[in-house]
Design an enzyme around this catalytic site. Structure first.
Site, PDB file in Angstrom:
ATOM      1  N   SER A  59       0.798  -1.232   0.000  1.00 47.79           N
ATOM      2  CA  SER A  59       0.000   0.000   0.000  1.00 47.79           C
ATOM      3  C   SER A  59       0.826   1.275   0.000  1.00 47.79           C
ATOM      4  CB  SER A  59      -0.954   0.011   1.203  1.00 47.79           C
ATOM      5  OG  SER A  59      -2.019  -0.874   0.989  1.00 47.79           O
ATOM      6  N   LYS A  68      -0.203   3.670  -2.674  1.00 42.96           N
ATOM      7  CA  LYS A  68      -1.258   4.689  -2.560  1.00 42.96           C
ATOM      8  C   LYS A  68      -0.691   6.099  -2.427  1.00 42.96           C
ATOM      9  CE  LYS A  68      -4.753   1.581  -0.578  1.00 42.96           C
ATOM     10  NZ  LYS A  68      -4.011   0.372  -0.236  1.00 42.96           N
ATOM     11  N   LYS A 125       3.059   6.578   5.212  1.00 42.41           N
ATOM     12  CA  LYS A 125       2.179   5.521   4.719  1.00 42.41           C
ATOM     13  C   LYS A 125       2.713   4.143   5.071  1.00 42.41           C
ATOM     14  CE  LYS A 125      -1.485   4.234   2.630  1.00 42.41           C
ATOM     15  NZ  LYS A 125      -1.493   3.089   3.582  1.00 42.41           N
ATOM     16  N   SER A 134      -6.057   3.278   4.381  1.00 43.40           N
ATOM     17  CA  SER A 134      -5.421   2.489   3.326  1.00 43.40           C
ATOM     18  C   SER A 134      -6.443   1.626   2.611  1.00 43.40           C
ATOM     19  CB  SER A 134      -4.291   1.616   3.895  1.00 43.40           C
ATOM     20  OG  SER A 134      -3.434   1.185   2.864  1.00 43.40           O
TER      21      SER A 134
END
Length: 481
Positions: free
Chosen positions: A37, A40, A200, A97
Protein backbone atom coordinates in the site's frame (compact mmCIF):
# COMPACT_ATOMS: atom_id res chain seq x y z
CA UNK A 1 7.59 -23.60 11.49
CA UNK A 2 7.81 -19.85 11.20
CA UNK A 3 4.62 -17.75 11.26
CA UNK A 4 3.45 -16.42 7.89
CA UNK A 5 4.45 -12.87 8.82
CA UNK A 6 8.05 -13.97 9.24
CA UNK A 7 8.22 -15.31 5.67
CA UNK A 8 8.20 -11.76 4.28
CA UNK A 9 10.16 -10.43 1.33
CA UNK A 10 13.83 -9.43 1.67
CA UNK A 11 14.58 -6.49 3.93
CA UNK A 12 15.47 -3.09 2.47
CA UNK A 13 15.82 0.35 4.02
CA UNK A 14 16.91 3.90 3.31
CA UNK A 15 17.35 7.04 5.45
CA UNK A 16 17.21 10.48 3.81
CA UNK A 17 17.64 14.07 4.97
CA UNK A 18 14.38 15.49 3.60
CA UNK A 19 15.74 19.04 3.38
CA UNK A 20 18.54 18.20 0.94
CA UNK A 21 17.67 14.75 -0.36
CA UNK A 22 21.00 13.42 0.92
CA UNK A 23 20.99 9.69 1.69
CA UNK A 24 22.33 9.06 5.22
CA UNK A 25 21.98 5.26 5.25
CA UNK A 26 20.87 2.53 2.85
CA UNK A 27 20.61 -1.24 2.71
CA UNK A 28 19.33 -3.06 -0.38
CA UNK A 29 17.83 0.31 -1.30
CA UNK A 30 17.68 -0.46 -5.04
CA UNK A 31 16.28 -3.99 -4.77
CA UNK A 32 12.93 -4.20 -6.57
CA UNK A 33 10.32 -5.44 -4.10
CA UNK A 34 6.55 -5.41 -3.64
CA UNK A 35 5.56 -1.96 -2.27
CA UNK A 36 2.07 -3.02 -1.09
CA UNK A 37 0.00 0.00 0.00
CA UNK A 38 2.95 2.37 -0.25
CA UNK A 39 1.59 2.51 -3.81
CA UNK A 40 -1.26 4.69 -2.56
CA UNK A 41 1.19 7.56 -2.04
CA UNK A 42 1.41 7.88 -5.83
CA UNK A 43 -2.35 7.50 -6.24
CA UNK A 44 -2.88 10.34 -3.77
CA UNK A 45 -0.08 12.44 -5.29
CA UNK A 46 -1.79 12.31 -8.69
CA UNK A 47 -5.16 13.09 -7.06
CA UNK A 48 -3.65 16.25 -5.55
CA UNK A 49 -2.11 17.11 -8.92
CA UNK A 50 -5.44 16.61 -10.69
CA UNK A 51 -7.19 18.91 -8.21
CA UNK A 52 -4.45 21.52 -8.63
CA UNK A 53 -4.90 21.54 -12.43
CA UNK A 54 -8.70 21.55 -12.43
CA UNK A 55 -9.27 18.02 -13.71
CA UNK A 56 -11.39 17.24 -10.68
CA UNK A 57 -12.24 18.84 -7.34
CA UNK A 58 -12.40 17.56 -3.79
CA UNK A 59 -16.18 18.03 -3.99
CA UNK A 60 -16.59 15.98 -7.19
CA UNK A 61 -19.12 13.21 -6.67
CA UNK A 62 -17.44 10.02 -7.85
CA UNK A 63 -19.53 7.11 -9.10
CA UNK A 64 -18.24 3.82 -7.69
CA UNK A 65 -17.69 1.08 -10.25
CA UNK A 66 -18.25 -2.63 -9.75
CA UNK A 67 -14.49 -3.09 -10.07
CA UNK A 68 -13.76 -0.67 -7.21
CA UNK A 69 -16.45 -2.06 -4.92
CA UNK A 70 -15.10 -5.61 -5.41
CA UNK A 71 -11.57 -4.83 -4.15
CA UNK A 72 -10.50 -6.96 -1.15
CA UNK A 73 -9.82 -5.46 2.30
CA UNK A 74 -8.65 -3.22 3.67
CA UNK A 75 -11.64 -1.30 2.28
CA UNK A 76 -14.15 1.42 3.10
CA UNK A 77 -17.11 -0.71 2.01
CA UNK A 78 -18.10 1.22 -1.11
CA UNK A 79 -21.07 -0.12 -3.11
CA UNK A 80 -21.34 -0.31 -6.89
CA UNK A 81 -23.30 2.69 -8.21
CA UNK A 82 -22.80 4.68 -5.03
CA UNK A 83 -21.73 8.34 -5.32
CA UNK A 84 -19.28 9.83 -2.83
CA UNK A 85 -17.19 13.00 -2.73
CA UNK A 86 -13.55 12.68 -3.76
CA UNK A 87 -12.36 14.16 -0.44
CA UNK A 88 -13.75 11.14 1.43
CA UNK A 89 -12.02 8.73 -0.94
CA UNK A 90 -8.74 10.58 -0.39
CA UNK A 91 -9.13 10.37 3.38
CA UNK A 92 -10.00 6.67 3.27
CA UNK A 93 -7.03 5.84 1.03
CA UNK A 94 -4.55 7.91 3.05
CA UNK A 95 -5.70 7.06 6.59
CA UNK A 96 -7.38 3.64 6.42
CA UNK A 97 -5.42 2.49 3.33
CA UNK A 98 -8.72 1.47 1.72
CA UNK A 99 -8.20 -0.44 -1.54
CA UNK A 100 -11.68 0.30 -2.91
CA UNK A 101 -11.20 4.04 -2.31
CA UNK A 102 -7.81 4.05 -4.09
CA UNK A 103 -9.27 2.26 -7.12
CA UNK A 104 -12.20 4.68 -7.25
CA UNK A 105 -9.80 7.64 -7.22
CA UNK A 106 -7.82 6.29 -10.16
CA UNK A 107 -10.93 5.48 -12.19
CA UNK A 108 -12.41 8.92 -11.51
CA UNK A 109 -9.29 10.67 -12.80
CA UNK A 110 -8.23 8.46 -15.73
CA UNK A 111 -11.30 6.36 -16.49
CA UNK A 112 -9.68 2.97 -15.98
CA UNK A 113 -7.07 1.15 -13.92
CA UNK A 114 -4.73 0.68 -16.90
CA UNK A 115 -4.86 4.36 -17.92
CA UNK A 116 -4.21 5.51 -14.37
CA UNK A 117 -1.31 3.07 -13.98
CA UNK A 118 0.28 4.54 -17.12
CA UNK A 119 -0.03 8.00 -15.61
CA UNK A 120 1.49 6.73 -12.35
CA UNK A 121 4.48 5.39 -14.27
CA UNK A 122 4.95 8.61 -16.25
CA UNK A 123 4.93 10.60 -13.02
CA UNK A 124 7.30 8.18 -11.29
CA UNK A 125 9.75 8.42 -14.17
CA UNK A 126 9.61 12.23 -14.06
CA UNK A 127 10.39 12.12 -10.32
CA UNK A 128 13.46 9.94 -10.87
CA UNK A 129 11.88 6.75 -9.51
CA UNK A 130 13.88 4.75 -12.01
CA UNK A 131 13.22 1.23 -10.66
CA UNK A 132 9.46 1.47 -10.07
CA UNK A 133 6.65 -0.04 -12.15
CA UNK A 134 3.02 0.41 -11.12
CA UNK A 135 0.25 -1.92 -12.33
CA UNK A 136 -2.61 -0.77 -10.07
CA UNK A 137 -3.67 2.07 -7.77
CA UNK A 138 -3.78 0.26 -4.42
CA UNK A 139 -0.67 -1.94 -4.21
CA UNK A 140 -2.32 -5.35 -4.14
CA UNK A 141 0.20 -7.95 -5.26
CA UNK A 142 0.48 -8.19 -9.05
CA UNK A 143 3.24 -9.48 -11.33
CA UNK A 144 5.59 -6.66 -12.23
CA UNK A 145 4.17 -4.22 -9.66
CA UNK A 146 7.49 -3.38 -7.98
CA UNK A 147 9.42 -0.52 -6.39
CA UNK A 148 12.42 0.11 -4.15
CA UNK A 149 13.17 1.66 -0.78
CA UNK A 150 14.98 4.51 -2.55
CA UNK A 151 12.15 5.26 -4.97
CA UNK A 152 9.54 5.28 -2.22
CA UNK A 153 11.63 7.70 -0.14
CA UNK A 154 11.83 9.96 -3.20
CA UNK A 155 8.05 9.81 -3.57
CA UNK A 156 7.55 10.57 0.13
CA UNK A 157 9.79 13.64 -0.18
CA UNK A 158 7.77 14.93 -3.14
CA UNK A 159 4.57 14.42 -1.18
CA UNK A 160 5.88 16.59 1.66
CA UNK A 161 7.23 19.47 -0.43
CA UNK A 162 5.03 19.44 -3.55
CA UNK A 163 1.68 19.36 -1.71
CA UNK A 164 2.22 20.67 1.83
CA UNK A 165 -1.41 21.83 1.96
CA UNK A 166 -2.55 18.19 1.91
CA UNK A 167 0.31 16.54 3.80
CA UNK A 168 -1.34 16.91 7.22
CA UNK A 169 -3.87 14.22 6.30
CA UNK A 170 -1.19 11.57 6.88
CA UNK A 171 -0.83 12.56 10.54
CA UNK A 172 -4.53 12.29 11.41
CA UNK A 173 -5.19 9.53 13.91
CA UNK A 174 -8.75 9.25 12.58
CA UNK A 175 -10.90 11.05 10.05
CA UNK A 176 -14.41 11.27 8.65
CA UNK A 177 -14.52 9.23 5.43
CA UNK A 178 -18.14 10.06 4.66
CA UNK A 179 -19.47 6.57 5.31
CA UNK A 180 -17.62 6.05 8.58
CA UNK A 181 -15.00 7.38 10.95
CA UNK A 182 -11.78 5.55 10.06
CA UNK A 183 -8.59 5.09 12.08
CA UNK A 184 -5.03 5.57 10.82
CA UNK A 185 -3.14 2.35 10.11
CA UNK A 186 0.01 4.13 11.32
CA UNK A 187 -1.39 5.61 14.55
CA UNK A 188 0.76 3.44 16.85
CA UNK A 189 3.94 4.80 15.36
CA UNK A 190 2.61 8.37 15.19
CA UNK A 191 1.82 8.21 18.90
CA UNK A 192 5.08 6.50 19.88
CA UNK A 193 7.72 8.52 18.01
CA UNK A 194 8.30 12.19 18.78
CA UNK A 195 7.87 14.40 15.72
CA UNK A 196 6.43 11.68 13.46
CA UNK A 197 3.79 13.04 11.07
CA UNK A 198 3.38 10.36 8.37
CA UNK A 199 3.51 8.95 5.83
CA UNK A 200 2.18 5.52 4.72
CA UNK A 201 2.08 1.88 5.79
CA UNK A 202 1.79 -1.17 3.57
CA UNK A 203 1.33 -4.89 4.06
CA UNK A 204 0.79 -7.95 1.89
CA UNK A 205 2.18 -11.47 2.31
CA UNK A 206 4.49 -10.91 -0.64
CA UNK A 207 5.74 -7.54 0.65
CA UNK A 208 5.87 -8.00 4.39
CA UNK A 209 5.35 -4.97 6.63
CA UNK A 210 6.42 -1.77 4.85
CA UNK A 211 6.51 1.83 6.05
CA UNK A 212 7.61 5.16 4.62
CA UNK A 213 7.84 7.54 7.56
CA UNK A 214 8.80 11.14 8.21
CA UNK A 215 9.55 13.00 11.40
CA UNK A 216 10.48 16.63 12.11
CA UNK A 217 12.40 17.93 15.09
CA UNK A 218 13.35 21.58 15.16
CA UNK A 219 14.88 22.45 11.80
CA UNK A 220 15.56 18.82 10.87
CA UNK A 221 13.29 16.46 8.93
CA UNK A 222 14.16 12.83 8.21
CA UNK A 223 12.47 10.36 5.86
CA UNK A 224 12.91 6.59 6.17
CA UNK A 225 11.73 3.77 3.95
CA UNK A 226 11.48 0.20 5.27
CA UNK A 227 10.52 -2.89 3.22
CA UNK A 228 10.07 -6.45 4.43
CA UNK A 229 9.38 -6.04 8.14
CA UNK A 230 8.31 -9.24 9.89
CA UNK A 231 5.55 -7.61 11.96
CA UNK A 232 4.04 -4.22 12.72
CA UNK A 233 5.99 -3.99 15.98
CA UNK A 234 9.29 -5.04 14.38
CA UNK A 235 8.79 -2.62 11.49
CA UNK A 236 7.98 0.28 13.82
CA UNK A 237 10.99 -0.49 16.01
CA UNK A 238 13.27 -0.57 12.97
CA UNK A 239 11.81 2.69 11.67
CA UNK A 240 12.40 4.40 15.02
CA UNK A 241 15.99 3.13 15.00
CA UNK A 242 16.57 4.49 11.51
CA UNK A 243 14.98 7.86 12.31
CA UNK A 244 17.23 8.17 15.36
CA UNK A 245 20.20 7.40 13.12
CA UNK A 246 19.06 10.06 10.69
CA UNK A 247 18.66 12.76 13.33
CA UNK A 248 22.07 11.85 14.72
CA UNK A 249 23.85 12.05 11.36
CA UNK A 250 22.00 14.98 9.79
CA UNK A 251 23.54 18.44 10.26
CA UNK A 252 21.45 20.93 12.23
CA UNK A 253 21.54 23.62 9.56
CA UNK A 254 21.01 22.67 5.93
CA UNK A 255 19.80 24.87 3.10
CA UNK A 256 16.41 23.61 2.01
CA UNK A 257 16.57 22.30 -1.55
CA UNK A 258 13.06 21.33 -2.53
CA UNK A 259 12.78 18.56 -5.10
CA UNK A 260 11.92 19.74 -8.61
CA UNK A 261 8.21 19.22 -9.12
CA UNK A 262 7.60 16.83 -12.02
CA UNK A 263 5.94 18.28 -15.12
CA UNK A 264 2.18 18.01 -15.30
CA UNK A 265 1.34 14.83 -17.18
CA UNK A 266 -2.37 15.38 -17.75
CA UNK A 267 -4.90 12.60 -18.21
CA UNK A 268 -4.08 10.68 -21.34
CA UNK A 269 -1.32 8.98 -23.25
CA UNK A 270 -1.36 10.83 -26.60
CA UNK A 271 -1.33 14.51 -25.70
CA UNK A 272 -4.80 15.01 -27.21
CA UNK A 273 -7.36 17.07 -25.35
CA UNK A 274 -10.27 15.14 -23.86
CA UNK A 275 -13.74 16.57 -23.29
CA UNK A 276 -15.60 14.54 -20.72
CA UNK A 277 -19.38 14.61 -21.13
CA UNK A 278 -21.77 15.18 -18.26
CA UNK A 279 -23.15 11.67 -18.34
CA UNK A 280 -20.08 9.60 -19.17
CA UNK A 281 -17.42 11.50 -17.26
CA UNK A 282 -16.40 9.97 -13.93
CA UNK A 283 -14.75 13.30 -13.14
CA UNK A 284 -17.70 15.58 -13.82
CA UNK A 285 -17.80 18.10 -11.04
CA UNK A 286 -20.39 18.33 -8.27
CA UNK A 287 -22.58 20.61 -10.42
CA UNK A 288 -22.62 18.12 -13.30
CA UNK A 289 -20.56 20.29 -15.63
CA UNK A 290 -18.08 18.70 -17.99
CA UNK A 291 -14.38 19.24 -17.42
CA UNK A 292 -11.88 19.95 -20.21
CA UNK A 293 -8.31 19.03 -19.44
CA UNK A 294 -5.00 18.69 -21.23
CA UNK A 295 -4.32 15.02 -21.81
CA UNK A 296 -0.55 15.09 -21.43
CA UNK A 297 2.48 17.30 -21.44
CA UNK A 298 3.26 18.76 -24.88
CA UNK A 299 6.38 17.08 -26.22
CA UNK A 300 6.92 19.29 -29.29
CA UNK A 301 6.01 22.73 -30.49
CA UNK A 302 2.54 23.06 -32.03
CA UNK A 303 3.43 26.33 -33.78
CA UNK A 304 2.48 26.10 -37.50
CA UNK A 305 5.30 26.01 -40.00
CA UNK A 306 5.63 28.81 -42.58
CA UNK A 307 4.10 28.01 -45.96
CA UNK A 308 6.75 27.53 -48.63
CA UNK A 309 7.01 30.31 -51.19
CA UNK A 310 5.37 32.94 -48.97
CA UNK A 311 7.45 36.09 -48.44
CA UNK A 312 7.22 38.96 -46.00
CA UNK A 313 5.84 41.18 -48.78
CA UNK A 314 2.99 38.73 -49.31
CA UNK A 315 2.11 38.69 -45.64
CA UNK A 316 2.37 42.45 -45.00
CA UNK A 317 -1.07 43.40 -46.43
CA UNK A 318 -2.70 40.63 -44.39
CA UNK A 319 -1.00 41.83 -41.19
CA UNK A 320 -2.05 45.43 -41.90
CA UNK A 321 -5.63 44.30 -42.48
CA UNK A 322 -5.69 42.39 -39.21
CA UNK A 323 -4.27 45.38 -37.34
CA UNK A 324 -6.97 47.62 -38.82
CA UNK A 325 -9.66 45.13 -37.84
CA UNK A 326 -8.31 45.03 -34.28
CA UNK A 327 -8.28 48.84 -34.09
CA UNK A 328 -11.88 48.95 -35.34
CA UNK A 329 -13.02 46.42 -32.78
CA UNK A 330 -11.26 48.25 -29.95
CA UNK A 331 -12.84 51.56 -31.02
CA UNK A 332 -16.24 49.90 -31.16
CA UNK A 333 -15.77 48.42 -27.69
CA UNK A 334 -14.71 51.79 -26.25
CA UNK A 335 -17.71 53.60 -27.79
CA UNK A 336 -20.06 50.85 -26.63
CA UNK A 337 -18.68 51.10 -23.10
CA UNK A 338 -19.21 54.87 -23.08
CA UNK A 339 -22.74 54.49 -24.39
CA UNK A 340 -23.53 51.89 -21.74
CA UNK A 341 -22.19 54.18 -19.03
CA UNK A 342 -24.25 57.15 -20.24
CA UNK A 343 -27.35 55.03 -20.66
CA UNK A 344 -27.01 53.72 -17.12
CA UNK A 345 -26.47 57.12 -15.58
CA UNK A 346 -29.01 58.96 -17.79
CA UNK A 347 -31.84 56.65 -18.83
CA UNK A 348 -33.79 59.58 -20.22
CA UNK A 349 -31.09 60.40 -22.74
CA UNK A 350 -30.83 56.77 -23.77
CA UNK A 351 -34.56 56.63 -24.35
CA UNK A 352 -34.33 59.51 -26.86
CA UNK A 353 -31.74 57.59 -28.90
CA UNK A 354 -29.04 60.21 -28.43
CA UNK A 355 -25.57 58.82 -29.08
CA UNK A 356 -22.67 60.39 -27.17
CA UNK A 357 -19.47 61.40 -28.88
CA UNK A 358 -16.70 59.09 -27.68
CA UNK A 359 -14.03 61.70 -28.38
CA UNK A 360 -15.47 64.20 -25.89
CA UNK A 361 -13.75 64.18 -22.53
CA UNK A 362 -15.91 64.74 -19.44
CA UNK A 363 -16.01 68.35 -18.22
CA UNK A 364 -17.60 70.10 -15.29
CA UNK A 365 -21.39 70.22 -15.78
CA UNK A 366 -22.56 73.75 -16.73
CA UNK A 367 -25.64 75.41 -15.34
CA UNK A 368 -27.22 75.30 -18.82
CA UNK A 369 -27.25 72.08 -20.82
CA UNK A 370 -27.77 72.14 -24.59
CA UNK A 371 -29.03 68.80 -25.86
CA UNK A 372 -27.27 67.48 -29.00
CA UNK A 373 -28.94 65.46 -31.71
CA UNK A 374 -27.74 62.05 -32.82
CA UNK A 375 -25.88 63.69 -35.66
CA UNK A 376 -23.94 65.90 -33.31
CA UNK A 377 -25.66 69.25 -34.18
CA UNK A 378 -27.30 71.39 -31.53
CA UNK A 379 -31.06 71.09 -31.37
CA UNK A 380 -33.41 74.03 -31.63
CA UNK A 381 -34.88 73.32 -28.26
CA UNK A 382 -34.44 75.98 -25.63
CA UNK A 383 -31.61 75.51 -23.13
CA UNK A 384 -32.59 73.57 -20.08
CA UNK A 385 -31.89 75.38 -16.83
CA UNK A 386 -30.44 73.05 -14.17
CA UNK A 387 -31.73 73.76 -10.72
CA UNK A 388 -28.91 73.92 -8.19
CA UNK A 389 -30.79 71.88 -5.65
CA UNK A 390 -28.65 69.63 -3.53
CA UNK A 391 -30.06 66.12 -3.49
CA UNK A 392 -30.13 64.30 -0.16
CA UNK A 393 -27.63 61.44 0.03
CA UNK A 394 -29.06 57.95 0.14
CA UNK A 395 -27.42 55.46 2.47
CA UNK A 396 -27.58 51.89 1.19
CA UNK A 397 -26.87 49.04 3.59
CA UNK A 398 -25.74 45.79 1.98
CA UNK A 399 -27.51 42.74 3.30
CA UNK A 400 -24.97 40.29 4.68
CA UNK A 401 -24.60 37.08 2.71
CA UNK A 402 -21.83 35.66 4.85
CA UNK A 403 -23.99 33.02 6.51
CA UNK A 404 -23.12 34.14 10.05
CA UNK A 405 -19.41 34.08 9.18
CA UNK A 406 -18.65 36.85 11.65
CA UNK A 407 -15.97 35.03 13.64
CA UNK A 408 -12.24 34.90 13.22
CA UNK A 409 -9.05 33.54 14.75
CA UNK A 410 -5.76 35.14 15.75
CA UNK A 411 -2.52 33.21 15.16
CA UNK A 412 -0.12 35.57 16.88
CA UNK A 413 1.28 39.11 17.11
CA UNK A 414 4.43 39.92 15.17
CA UNK A 415 6.92 42.82 15.01
CA UNK A 416 6.37 43.54 11.31
CA UNK A 417 3.61 43.31 8.71
CA UNK A 418 5.82 41.04 6.62
CA UNK A 419 6.20 38.55 9.48
CA UNK A 420 2.45 38.53 10.09
CA UNK A 421 1.61 38.02 6.41
CA UNK A 422 4.16 35.23 6.18
CA UNK A 423 2.68 33.31 9.11
CA UNK A 424 -0.82 33.79 7.67
CA UNK A 425 0.23 32.24 4.38
CA UNK A 426 2.06 29.38 6.09
CA UNK A 427 -0.95 28.68 8.33
CA UNK A 428 -3.38 28.81 5.39
CA UNK A 429 -1.33 26.17 3.57
CA UNK A 430 -1.10 24.06 6.73
CA UNK A 431 -4.82 24.13 7.56
CA UNK A 432 -6.71 24.28 4.27
CA UNK A 433 -9.76 22.28 5.34
CA UNK A 434 -11.06 24.81 7.88
CA UNK A 435 -9.54 28.08 6.64
CA UNK A 436 -10.61 27.74 3.01
CA UNK A 437 -12.56 30.86 2.02
CA UNK A 438 -11.47 32.92 5.03
CA UNK A 439 -9.90 36.38 4.75
CA UNK A 440 -6.28 36.86 5.80
CA UNK A 441 -6.02 40.20 7.63
CA UNK A 442 -3.11 41.95 9.36
CA UNK A 443 -4.16 44.47 12.03
CA UNK A 444 -1.60 47.09 13.05
CA UNK A 445 -1.86 47.78 16.77
CA UNK A 446 0.22 49.73 19.25
CA UNK A 447 2.08 46.58 20.31
CA UNK A 448 2.62 44.94 16.92
CA UNK A 449 0.88 43.36 13.94
CA UNK A 450 -1.88 40.84 14.66
CA UNK A 451 -2.25 37.98 12.15
CA UNK A 452 -5.97 37.18 11.81
CA UNK A 453 -8.22 34.97 9.71
CA UNK A 454 -11.69 36.49 9.39
CA UNK A 455 -15.00 35.44 7.90
CA UNK A 456 -15.46 32.13 9.74
CA UNK A 457 -18.43 30.63 11.52
CA UNK A 458 -18.09 30.07 15.24
CA UNK A 459 -17.85 26.30 14.81
CA UNK A 460 -15.24 26.58 12.07
CA UNK A 461 -13.16 29.07 14.08
CA UNK A 462 -13.27 26.77 17.11
CA UNK A 463 -12.26 23.73 15.03
CA UNK A 464 -9.46 25.63 13.29
CA UNK A 465 -8.01 26.79 16.62
CA UNK A 466 -8.11 23.33 18.12
CA UNK A 467 -6.39 21.83 15.07
CA UNK A 468 -3.72 24.54 15.00
CA UNK A 469 -3.07 24.30 18.74
CA UNK A 470 -2.54 20.56 18.26
CA UNK A 471 0.30 21.52 15.91
CA UNK A 472 1.77 23.92 18.48
CA UNK A 473 0.49 27.00 16.61
CA UNK A 474 -0.79 29.76 18.94
CA UNK A 475 -4.45 30.50 18.28
CA UNK A 476 -7.47 32.14 19.91
CA UNK A 477 -10.95 32.95 18.59
CA UNK A 478 -12.15 36.46 17.73
CA UNK A 479 -15.86 37.03 18.26
CA UNK A 480 -18.17 39.31 16.24
CA UNK A 481 -17.48 42.98 16.96
Amino acid sequence: MLPVSALAAPYAALVMDARSGEVLFEENADTRLHPASLTKMMTLYIAFEAVEHGEISMDTMVSISRNASAEPPSKLGLRSGQKIALRYLVRAAAVKSANDAATAIGEAISGSEDAFARRMNRTAEAMGMSRTTFKNMNGLTQDGHLSTARDMAILGRHMIYDYPQYYNIFSRRSTDAGMAQVNNTNRRFLDAYQGADGIKTGYTRAAGFNLVSSAERGQERIITSVFGGTSTAARNAKTAELLNLGFKKAPTSVSLRRPAKPPYMGRGDTGAEILMSDAASPAADARGKSIRVAAAAVQSSLRPKARSGVTGQDVAPLVAGVQNDIATVLESVQVSAIQDTVATANPGIAAQGIAPDASVKPVRRPQEVVMASAGGAATSAAPVQMAAVEQPQEVVTRVSTSGERHWGINVGRYPSRYAAERILLKTALMETSTLDGSLRKVVNGSRGFDANFMGLTRDTADLACRRLQARQVPCFMIGPS
